[in-house]
Design a protein around this motif. Structure first.
Motif: not given
Length: 104
Positions: A43, A62, A64-65
């Motif tokens: 990330e 992915t 912001n989650g």
């Protein structure tokens, strides 16, 4: 090289399969081509916005989650400074525009 055109022979290539195409005053364009599926990228976040369009293959992105699956014809946005990661699941070709422009 013209400021209005970059020929294929004039593009620069990055270590992760990206081809840096043309760069304007406020944006830059790159083409991604990954020959084989790869594991998830760690990330990260970038100080620029990325808009992309998948022309071939598939990846899970992915941001912001939230995880989305991208296939040919899908476009995507990674906002500036947003934590994100991706996992290529099929050989991928995608075009991206970064604003402000970057050489990364």
């Amino acid at each position: 090289m013209s400021q209005y055109k970059v020929s294929q022979s004039d593009t620069t290539h990055g270590k992760d399969g990206e081809h840096h195409l043309i760069k304007g005053q406020q944006s830059s364009m790159r083409l991604w081509h990954r020959e084989e599926p790869a594991g998830a990228k760690p990330e990260s976040s970038n100080p620029y916005e990325t808009l992309g369009y998948v022309t071939e293959g598939q990846m899970d992105l992915t941001v912001n989650g939230e995880t989305i699956t991208l296939r040919p014809g899908d476009s995507y946005c990674v906002p500036a400074n947003a934590p994100h990661t991706y996992r290529i699941t099929e050989t991928l070709t995608a075009v991206e525009v970064n604003t402000p422009g970057t050489d990364k």
